[in-house]
Design an enzyme around this catalytic site. Structure first.
Site, PDB file in Angstrom:
ATOM      1  N   HIS A 126      33.240  48.224  40.330  1.00 16.59           N
ATOM      2  CA  HIS A 126      33.637  49.086  38.990  1.00 16.59           C
ATOM      3  C   HIS A 126      33.709  50.655  39.438  1.00 16.59           C
ATOM      4  O   HIS A 126      34.146  51.691  38.829  1.00 16.59           O
ATOM      5  CB  HIS A 126      32.761  49.192  37.923  1.00 16.59           C
ATOM      6  N   ASP A 163      34.992  37.938  40.447  1.00  9.48           N
ATOM      7  CA  ASP A 163      33.911  38.505  39.218  1.00  9.48           C
ATOM      8  C   ASP A 163      34.563  38.248  38.008  1.00  9.48           C
ATOM      9  O   ASP A 163      35.654  38.352  37.872  1.00  9.48           O
ATOM     10  CB  ASP A 163      33.495  39.946  39.601  1.00  9.48           C
ATOM     11  N   HIS A 165      34.450  40.279  35.739  1.00  4.66           N
ATOM     12  CA  HIS A 165      34.903  41.349  35.136  1.00  4.66           C
ATOM     13  C   HIS A 165      35.954  41.951  35.817  1.00  4.66           C
ATOM     14  O   HIS A 165      36.049  41.868  37.256  1.00  4.66           O
ATOM     15  CB  HIS A 165      33.819  42.473  35.133  1.00  4.66           C
ATOM     16  N   ASP A 244      29.250  36.023  37.990  1.00  4.53           N
ATOM     17  CA  ASP A 244      29.057  35.950  36.322  1.00  4.53           C
ATOM     18  C   ASP A 244      30.137  35.304  35.454  1.00  4.53           C
ATOM     19  O   ASP A 244      30.247  35.142  34.342  1.00  4.53           O
ATOM     20  CB  ASP A 244      28.815  37.378  35.929  1.00  4.53           C
TER      21      ASP A 244
HETATM   22 ZN   LIG Z   1      30.916  41.268  36.872  1.00  6.27          ZN
END
Ligand SMILES: [Zn+2]
Length: 307
Positions: A126, A163, A165, A244
């Site tokens: 991120h 991931d 996200h 995750d």
């Molecule tokens: Zn993540």
């Protein structure tokens, strides 16, 4: 030759608050499962060095790197964004996390390891060019990918990101970069609410609705990632390895299992073996359900290292 496992005790000292999900125990859970599974003995361990300003500045403006150095507290905790904080050890942890990915790249490119996994925190995907975000300070995989190009002459790199996200920081850094293809799956709509609006041609983004299981991952990989990877013929592959999306991880609502992580690793390995002399550097991103995280890393490493 074997799979390198790069980590550092400094990565255990970075803490962002008592109840923060991105916690040191994540790395301990991975170590526990390496022992329980018996695969730890087959990995070659390396201590992560500190990334240099020169290495970081290939991705982040040097003013940003200096601002992070200046933000590091001598005591207590400072917040960089609502989810991301630094304690007195965080700067060294962040420098080790990026440095681990750089060392892993050197080991694999020099032929001193077949592949490498970096068990590090803070994560990185991120982190944008000039902005920390979502538990991330420096974009570890991006720093390594640029290192591969500038220090080793790698012209075509693939970055795989499974991931849960979207890796918005990695996209921010590499969108439109003809040297890099980013192939990702992520839950959508979900934090950070990016990755679907008019992505650049070098972004193979596959949003998955909440509740999707491994069948959706496998379909995305076969239909979207594999043709893009075949097209690129990457000379090196990086993995933003977040776990995750596991069904036991309540950070999000995808339903992957260890066997899905093994499967996707196998597919990536096929491309690496075909075009990149097997060169894969995998770097830990998310994964917050401790047992599932440890088991998933083991499943990933068993395929990565043919263990
Ligand atoms: Zn993540």
């Amino acid at each position: 030759m074997a799979t390198a496992f790069v980590t550092h005790p400094d990565c255990l000292k970075h803490e962002m608050g008592a109840y923060h999900p991105e916690r040191p125990e994540r790395l301990s859970a991975i170590e526990d499962q390496l022992i329980a599974s018996g695969i730890g003995q087959y990995l070659v361990r390396h201590d992560a060095p500190l990334a240099s300003d020169e290495q970081l500045a290939r991705v982040h403006p040097i003013e940003y790197v200096r601002a992070i150095r200046d933000a590091a507290p001598e005591e207590g905790t400072v917040h960089l964004d609502p989810d991301t904080a630094m304690n007195p050890h965080s700067l060294r942890a962040a420098l080790r996390a990026a440095g681990a990915a750089v060392l892993a790249t050197d080991l694999v490119m020099r032929g001193e390891a077949d592949s490498a996994f970096c068990s590090v925190r803070p994560p990185g995907h991120h982190a944008c060019r000039a902005r920390p975000m979502g538990f991330c300070i420096f974009n570890n995989v991006a720093v390594a990918a640029r290192h591969a190009r500038h220090a080793h002459g790698v012209e075509r790199t693939a970055i795989i990101d499974f991931d849960v996200h979207h890796g918005n920081g990695t996209e921010d850094i590499f969108q439109g970069d003809p040297h890099v293809l980013m192939a990702s799956t992520f839950q959508h709509p979900f934090y950070p609410y990016s990755g679907t609006e008019d992505p650049a041609p070098n972004m193979a983004n596959v949003p998955l609705p909440a509740g999707s299981d491994g069948r959706a991952l496998r379909a995305a990989v076969d239909r979207i990632w594999m043709p893009a990877l075949e097209d690129l013929e990457p000379q090196m592959i990086f993995i933003s390895a977040g776990f995750d999306a596991h069904v036991e991880d309540d950070m999000a609502m995808l339903r992957f299992t260890e066997s899905d992580y093994a499967w996707v690793t196998q597919r990536v390995k096929e491309i690496a073996d075909k075009y990149a002399e097997g060169r894969i550097v995998s770097v830990l991103e998310g994964g917050y359900a401790l047992s599932a995280l440890g088991r998933s890393v083991v499943a990933h490493l068993k395929v990565l290292g043919t263990l």
